[in-house]
Design a protein around this motif. Structure first.
Motif, PDB file in Angstrom:
ATOM      1  N   GLY A 174     -24.884 -34.601 -33.295  1.00 31.57           N
ATOM      2  CA  GLY A 174     -26.037 -35.509 -32.502  1.00 31.57           C
ATOM      3  C   GLY A 174     -26.572 -34.566 -30.906  1.00 31.57           C
ATOM      4  N   LYS A 175     -27.902 -34.856 -30.630  1.00 31.53           N
ATOM      5  CA  LYS A 175     -28.514 -34.285 -29.595  1.00 31.53           C
ATOM      6  C   LYS A 175     -28.238 -34.610 -28.163  1.00 31.53           C
ATOM      7  CE  LYS A 175     -32.693 -32.587 -32.145  1.00 31.53           C
ATOM      8  NZ  LYS A 175     -34.433 -33.360 -31.766  1.00 31.53           N
ATOM      9  N   GLY A 176     -27.183 -35.940 -28.176  1.00 30.16           N
ATOM     10  CA  GLY A 176     -27.451 -36.718 -27.270  1.00 30.16           C
ATOM     11  C   GLY A 176     -25.708 -35.986 -26.170  1.00 30.16           C
ATOM     12  N   LEU A 177     -24.784 -35.474 -26.632  1.00 31.82           N
ATOM     13  CA  LEU A 177     -23.704 -34.941 -25.828  1.00 31.82           C
ATOM     14  C   LEU A 177     -23.804 -33.596 -25.522  1.00 31.82           C
ATOM     15  CD1 LEU A 177     -20.980 -36.350 -28.265  1.00 31.82           C
ATOM     16  CD2 LEU A 177     -22.394 -37.629 -26.309  1.00 31.82           C
ATOM     17  N   GLY A 178     -24.982 -32.354 -26.312  1.00 28.98           N
ATOM     18  CA  GLY A 178     -24.819 -31.159 -25.318  1.00 28.98           C
ATOM     19  C   GLY A 178     -23.912 -30.184 -25.944  1.00 28.98           C
ATOM     20  N   VAL A 179     -23.341 -30.529 -26.856  1.00 28.12           N
ATOM     21  CA  VAL A 179     -22.279 -30.244 -27.078  1.00 28.12           C
ATOM     22  C   VAL A 179     -22.581 -29.778 -28.600  1.00 28.12           C
ATOM     23  CG1 VAL A 179     -20.410 -30.515 -25.401  1.00 28.12           C
ATOM     24  CG2 VAL A 179     -20.422 -32.204 -27.447  1.00 28.12           C
ATOM     25  N   GLU A 180     -21.254 -28.917 -29.395  1.00 25.75           N
ATOM     26  CA  GLU A 180     -21.920 -28.081 -30.692  1.00 25.75           C
ATOM     27  C   GLU A 180     -20.732 -28.729 -31.845  1.00 25.75           C
ATOM     28  OE1 GLU A 180     -19.782 -23.704 -30.737  1.00 25.75           O
ATOM     29  OE2 GLU A 180     -21.218 -23.262 -29.381  1.00 25.75           O
ATOM     30  N   TYR A 181     -19.653 -29.225 -30.999  1.00 27.66           N
ATOM     31  CA  TYR A 181     -19.084 -30.409 -31.909  1.00 27.66           C
ATOM     32  C   TYR A 181     -18.712 -31.499 -31.234  1.00 27.66           C
ATOM     33  CZ  TYR A 181     -15.010 -27.829 -30.537  1.00 27.66           C
ATOM     34  OH  TYR A 181     -13.955 -27.730 -30.249  1.00 27.66           O
ATOM     35  N   PHE A 182     -18.586 -32.903 -31.987  1.00 25.42           N
ATOM     36  CA  PHE A 182     -18.324 -33.602 -31.249  1.00 25.42           C
ATOM     37  C   PHE A 182     -16.965 -34.156 -30.693  1.00 25.42           C
ATOM     38  CE2 PHE A 182     -17.117 -38.792 -30.801  1.00 25.42           C
ATOM     39  CZ  PHE A 182     -18.169 -38.739 -30.999  1.00 25.42           C
ATOM     40  N   LEU A 183     -16.215 -33.417 -30.636  1.00 25.21           N
ATOM     41  CA  LEU A 183     -14.928 -33.724 -29.686  1.00 25.21           C
ATOM     42  C   LEU A 183     -15.317 -32.152 -29.653  1.00 25.21           C
ATOM     43  CD1 LEU A 183     -11.887 -36.006 -32.438  1.00 25.21           C
ATOM     44  CD2 LEU A 183     -14.170 -36.743 -30.277  1.00 25.21           C
ATOM     45  N   GLU A 184     -15.599 -31.632 -28.673  1.00 25.75           N
ATOM     46  CA  GLU A 184     -15.266 -30.292 -27.888  1.00 25.75           C
ATOM     47  C   GLU A 184     -14.949 -30.917 -26.773  1.00 25.75           C
ATOM     48  OE1 GLU A 184     -18.200 -26.928 -25.797  1.00 25.75           O
ATOM     49  OE2 GLU A 184     -18.618 -27.738 -28.448  1.00 25.75           O
ATOM     50  N   ARG A 185     -15.341 -31.941 -25.874  1.00 20.18           N
ATOM     51  CA  ARG A 185     -14.790 -32.598 -24.719  1.00 20.18           C
ATOM     52  C   ARG A 185     -14.929 -33.584 -24.617  1.00 20.18           C
ATOM     53  NH1 ARG A 185     -16.797 -28.933 -21.128  1.00 20.18           N
ATOM     54  NH2 ARG A 185     -15.978 -30.570 -18.732  1.00 20.18           N
ATOM     55  N   ARG A 186     -13.945 -34.370 -26.058  1.00 18.25           N
ATOM     56  CA  ARG A 186     -13.563 -36.061 -25.923  1.00 18.25           C
ATOM     57  C   ARG A 186     -11.882 -36.168 -27.510  1.00 18.25           C
ATOM     58  NH1 ARG A 186     -17.164 -40.741 -25.703  1.00 18.25           N
ATOM     59  NH2 ARG A 186     -18.968 -39.572 -24.339  1.00 18.25           N
ATOM     60  N   GLU A 187     -11.569 -37.294 -26.383  1.00 17.64           N
ATOM     61  CA  GLU A 187     -10.878 -37.303 -27.691  1.00 17.64           C
ATOM     62  C   GLU A 187     -11.390 -38.795 -28.717  1.00 17.64           C
ATOM     63  OE1 GLU A 187      -8.072 -38.345 -25.653  1.00 17.64           O
ATOM     64  OE2 GLU A 187      -8.944 -39.780 -23.774  1.00 17.64           O
TER      65      GLU A 187
END
Length: 275
Positions: free
Chosen positions: A61-74
């Motif tokens: 989605g647009k809210g995280l500002g990254v290319e894929y969901f777990l780019e900076r998450r777990e």
């Protein structure tokens, strides 16, 4: 993705019932063929669900500002429905009811599917920011030795299953587990506590459809309650107590994120100080 902003404890004292529910209660989980997510600005925790009839992909989605969901998450996932599969970058992890999965930072393609569309899986998940990658790992509930606490005399006899924690499946900051009350017991986390270093999300399930949970929140000297039903979640800021009593026994999943991962790092509240 729905966004919830942080709320100051002084403001909570003046909120109406409807306003409390709007800010902290998460409803509408497990709609068929839908991924639902709620982003909380409290430690940037994401709480979500997936109930796949056909395979569902976890989109950024647009809210995280990254290319894929777990780019900076777990991500931590626990299945509370029928048998299903979580596929992570092409590797399939079969999850039966109450099995879990930890997915480390950097995993790009995540899909959820059910073995039987007539009895779909119900994947509940929490996701927190991460700066270190830990290995993706499946967690079978039957492999966990629970901590047995409480007593029937106090109506809080329960088993605590730790899924993601420093002595088990390791993560960057996410801690996740499940507490199952024994039949005839109704109270959780009482005597209560706060932990100003970590926020928490509770997800209640295995509750009869005609039953209710009275979830207690707020500062110890300014408690409030939210009436909850089966398969609903509630956001608990670090300054808030998080406890509850129901009209039946139940199970709940807890997920935490914040400054540390120490499960026992709690600021206990004496019963005489609750108001």
């Amino acid at each position: 993705m729905e966004v919830r902003h942080s709320v100051h404890p002084e403001d909570v004292k003046r909120l109406t019932t409807e306003e409390l529910r709007e800010r902290f209660l998460i409803q509408g989980l497990f709609k068929p063929d839908e991924i639902k997510m709620v982003y909380s600005h409290v430690d940037r925790m994401i709480t979500g669900s997936a109930c796949p009839i056909k395979p569902l992909a976890l989109e950024v989605g647009k809210g995280l500002g990254v290319e894929y969901f777990l780019e900076r998450r777990e991500l931590g996932v626990i299945n509370v429905g029928g048998a299903g599969v979580v596929k992570v970058d092409g590797v399939e992890y079969a999850l039966n009811t109450t099995d879990g999965l930890y997915v480390g930072k950097g995993s790009k393609e995540i899909t959820f599917s059910s073995n039987d569309a007539g009895k779909p899986a119900k994947f509940y998940f929490n996701s927190a920011p991460a700066h270190t990658t830990y290995p993706t790992a499946k967690i079978e509930r039957q492999s966990i030795t629970p901590a047995h606490l409480g007593s029937i005399q106090s109506s809080n006899e329960r088993n605590i299953y730790k899924y993601i924690h420093p002595q088990g499946v390791k993560s960057c900051q996410l801690v996740m587990g499940m507490t199952a009350l024994e039949p005839g017991n109704m109270w959780n986390s009482m005597p209560c506590h706060t932990h100003d270093r970590r926020m928490e999300v509770y997800f209640y399930f295995n509750l009869p459809e005609d039953a209710a949970v009275f979830h207690l929140m707020g500062e110890p000297s300014q408690t409030r309650h939210i009436v909850m039903s089966n398969e609903e979640a509630v956001i608990s800021p670090s300054w808030s107590i998080h406890s509850g009593v129901a009209t039946s026994c139940y199970t709940f999943i807890w997920g935490m994120a914040g400054e540390n991962q120490t499960f026992d790092d709690m600021d206990h509240v004496a019963m005489k100080n609750l108001k």
